[in-house]
Design a protein around this motif. Sequence first.
Motif, PDB file in Angstrom:
ATOM      1  N   GLY A  35     -10.995 -19.574   2.642  1.00  0.00           N
ATOM      2  CA  GLY A  35     -11.814 -18.271   3.552  1.00  0.00           C
ATOM      3  C   GLY A  35     -11.051 -17.100   3.419  1.00  0.00           C
ATOM      4  N   GLN A  36      -9.847 -17.264   3.252  1.00  0.00           N
ATOM      5  CA  GLN A  36      -8.942 -15.719   2.989  1.00  0.00           C
ATOM      6  C   GLN A  36      -8.823 -15.334   1.909  1.00  0.00           C
ATOM      7  N   TRP A  37      -9.254 -16.144   0.672  1.00  0.00           N
ATOM      8  CA  TRP A  37      -9.240 -15.841  -0.677  1.00  0.00           C
ATOM      9  C   TRP A  37     -10.623 -15.432  -1.325  1.00  0.00           C
ATOM     10  N   VAL A  38     -11.603 -16.247  -0.766  1.00  0.00           N
ATOM     11  CA  VAL A  38     -12.872 -16.086  -1.232  1.00  0.00           C
ATOM     12  C   VAL A  38     -13.821 -15.086  -0.355  1.00  0.00           C
ATOM     13  N   ASN A  39     -14.541 -14.108  -0.837  1.00  0.00           N
ATOM     14  CA  ASN A  39     -15.513 -13.333  -0.093  1.00  0.00           C
ATOM     15  C   ASN A  39     -16.520 -13.990   0.118  1.00  0.00           C
ATOM     16  N   HIS A  40     -16.920 -14.021   1.537  1.00  0.00           N
ATOM     17  CA  HIS A  40     -18.162 -14.722   1.814  1.00  0.00           C
ATOM     18  C   HIS A  40     -19.049 -13.712   2.734  1.00  0.00           C
ATOM     19  N   THR A  41     -20.180 -13.699   2.273  1.00  0.00           N
ATOM     20  CA  THR A  41     -21.375 -12.411   2.822  1.00  0.00           C
ATOM     21  C   THR A  41     -22.261 -13.423   3.291  1.00  0.00           C
ATOM     22  N   LEU A  57      -0.898   2.136  -5.318  1.00  0.00           N
ATOM     23  CA  LEU A  57      -0.951   1.496  -3.954  1.00  0.00           C
ATOM     24  C   LEU A  57      -0.909   0.000  -4.099  1.00  0.00           C
ATOM     25  N   LEU A  58      -1.273  -0.744  -4.960  1.00  0.00           N
ATOM     26  CA  LEU A  58      -0.894  -2.165  -5.309  1.00  0.00           C
ATOM     27  C   LEU A  58       0.630  -2.378  -5.300  1.00  0.00           C
ATOM     28  N   GLN A  59       1.065  -1.320  -6.215  1.00  0.00           N
ATOM     29  CA  GLN A  59       2.653  -1.615  -6.193  1.00  0.00           C
ATOM     30  C   GLN A  59       3.335  -1.416  -4.893  1.00  0.00           C
ATOM     31  N   ALA A  60       2.866  -0.483  -4.365  1.00  0.00           N
ATOM     32  CA  ALA A  60       3.529  -0.450  -2.992  1.00  0.00           C
ATOM     33  C   ALA A  60       3.238  -1.287  -2.037  1.00  0.00           C
ATOM     34  N   LEU A  61       2.303  -1.900  -1.997  1.00  0.00           N
ATOM     35  CA  LEU A  61       2.029  -3.231  -1.353  1.00  0.00           C
ATOM     36  C   LEU A  61       2.729  -4.212  -1.479  1.00  0.00           C
ATOM     37  N   TYR A  62       2.963  -4.427  -2.924  1.00  0.00           N
ATOM     38  CA  TYR A  62       3.814  -5.533  -3.757  1.00  0.00           C
ATOM     39  C   TYR A  62       5.201  -5.343  -2.900  1.00  0.00           C
ATOM     40  N   GLN A  63       5.560  -4.240  -2.414  1.00  0.00           N
ATOM     41  CA  GLN A  63       6.930  -4.092  -2.140  1.00  0.00           C
ATOM     42  C   GLN A  63       7.213  -4.636  -0.598  1.00  0.00           C
ATOM     43  N   ILE A  64       6.071  -5.191   0.020  1.00  0.00           N
ATOM     44  CA  ILE A  64       6.354  -5.428   1.292  1.00  0.00           C
ATOM     45  C   ILE A  64       5.821  -7.150   1.554  1.00  0.00           C
ATOM     46  N   ILE A  65       5.397  -7.592   0.425  1.00  0.00           N
ATOM     47  CA  ILE A  65       5.108  -9.159   0.500  1.00  0.00           C
ATOM     48  C   ILE A  65       5.928  -9.829  -0.497  1.00  0.00           C
ATOM     49  N   GLU A  90      -7.116  -6.165  -1.850  1.00  0.00           N
ATOM     50  CA  GLU A  90      -7.940  -6.774  -0.368  1.00  0.00           C
ATOM     51  C   GLU A  90      -7.000  -7.943  -0.186  1.00  0.00           C
ATOM     52  N   TRP A  91      -6.886  -8.717  -0.919  1.00  0.00           N
ATOM     53  CA  TRP A  91      -5.774  -9.739  -0.980  1.00  0.00           C
ATOM     54  C   TRP A  91      -4.468  -9.491   0.071  1.00  0.00           C
ATOM     55  N   CYS A  92      -3.719  -8.489  -0.455  1.00  0.00           N
ATOM     56  CA  CYS A  92      -2.671  -7.945   0.337  1.00  0.00           C
ATOM     57  C   CYS A  92      -3.091  -7.604   1.579  1.00  0.00           C
ATOM     58  N   LYS A  93      -4.053  -6.871   1.761  1.00  0.00           N
ATOM     59  CA  LYS A  93      -4.608  -6.753   3.239  1.00  0.00           C
ATOM     60  C   LYS A  93      -4.713  -7.775   4.113  1.00  0.00           C
ATOM     61  N   ARG A  94      -5.022  -8.762   3.756  1.00  0.00           N
ATOM     62  CA  ARG A  94      -5.479 -10.116   4.505  1.00  0.00           C
ATOM     63  C   ARG A  94      -4.218 -10.672   4.899  1.00  0.00           C
ATOM     64  N   ILE A  95      -2.699 -10.170   4.427  1.00  0.00           N
ATOM     65  CA  ILE A  95      -1.847 -10.910   4.911  1.00  0.00           C
ATOM     66  C   ILE A  95      -0.823 -10.198   5.562  1.00  0.00           C
ATOM     67  N   ILE A  96      -1.065  -8.980   5.468  1.00  0.00           N
ATOM     68  CA  ILE A  96      -0.004  -8.080   6.209  1.00  0.00           C
ATOM     69  C   ILE A  96      -0.559  -7.572   7.511  1.00  0.00           C
ATOM     70  N   LYS A  97       0.253  -7.203   8.464  1.00  0.00           N
ATOM     71  CA  LYS A  97      -0.091  -6.599   9.862  1.00  0.00           C
ATOM     72  C   LYS A  97      -0.579  -5.261   9.887  1.00  0.00           C
ATOM     73  N   ASN A  98      -1.444  -5.032  10.610  1.00  0.00           N
ATOM     74  CA  ASN A  98      -2.031  -3.494  10.680  1.00  0.00           C
ATOM     75  C   ASN A  98      -2.310  -2.944   9.268  1.00  0.00           C
ATOM     76  N   PRO A  99      -3.204  -3.634   8.438  1.00  0.00           N
ATOM     77  CA  PRO A  99      -3.329  -3.220   7.120  1.00  0.00           C
ATOM     78  C   PRO A  99      -4.012  -1.647   6.746  1.00  0.00           C
ATOM     79  N   ASP A 100      -4.787  -1.400   7.838  1.00  0.00           N
ATOM     80  CA  ASP A 100      -5.591   0.147   7.785  1.00  0.00           C
ATOM     81  C   ASP A 100      -4.297   0.981   7.918  1.00  0.00           C
ATOM     82  N   LEU A 101      -3.453   0.830   8.915  1.00  0.00           N
ATOM     83  CA  LEU A 101      -2.306   1.721   9.278  1.00  0.00           C
ATOM     84  C   LEU A 101      -1.508   1.930   7.904  1.00  0.00           C
ATOM     85  N   VAL A 102      -0.887   0.572   7.624  1.00  0.00           N
ATOM     86  CA  VAL A 102      -0.091   0.608   6.455  1.00  0.00           C
ATOM     87  C   VAL A 102      -0.537   1.450   5.210  1.00  0.00           C
TER      88      VAL A 102
END
Length: 227
Positions: free
Chosen positions: A80-86, A5-13, A202-214
């Motif tokens: 805040g985009q790269w550090v997880n905050h609870t 999955l990571l390698q597939a995401l790397y193809q679109i960033i 998780e980082w990839c999800k934060r920079i792509i559009k519609n990450p859940d669908l992708v």
Amino acid sequence: MEEKLLQALYQIITPEKVEKFERIAADRTRHVTVAVENLFQEHNASAVMRSCDCFGIQDLHIIEQNNKFSVNRDIAMGAGQWVNHTHYSDNLYPTTKCIQSLKEKGYKIAATTPHTDAYTINDVPIDQPIAFLFGTEQTGLSEKALDLSDYYVKIPMVGFTESFNISVSAALTINAIRTRLEQQNDFEWKLNKEEQTTLKIEWCKRIIKNPDLVIKDMIRRIREEEA
């Protein structure tokens, strides 16, 4: 599955982001974490988050008893985009909830306070996962936080002033602990390969559009290829 999955995401960033994700994730840690209690000045809150990112601390825990944690984007510089905050703000005792949660994950709790002769940031034990607690700008940590902590820790000082600004205290503490960790060879403290892969996804999800669908579509294709 996650590596595919990571390698597939790397193809679109962008290749630049891929290089950064690979390099930065390899230096991330959860052996050390930071918790802040009831900060009310947004520039301090933002500076603490930025320090966590700069020193490779992946998780920031935010206790909001009376004050809402607010990030100043100009100061945080995107941390805040790269550090997880609870956030802990949904009950009467958020400090207790935060500390109990950290202890359940195996962390020793280190309360930072100038009013003690206990450990310093140079000799506090770091062989076990450790969470550093920082309090409000005026009064420091609450009595509840101090009571529930395993260690008291202070930053050595030689001047007339008895304490640093909260954001400075956090930066000095994290830097000192990170330096000590880099110098030891007795235990692993950085994220392992599997943890790094999960984080990079998780980082990839934060920079792509519609990450859940992708990602849903990518997982479907991976499973079809494996069938």
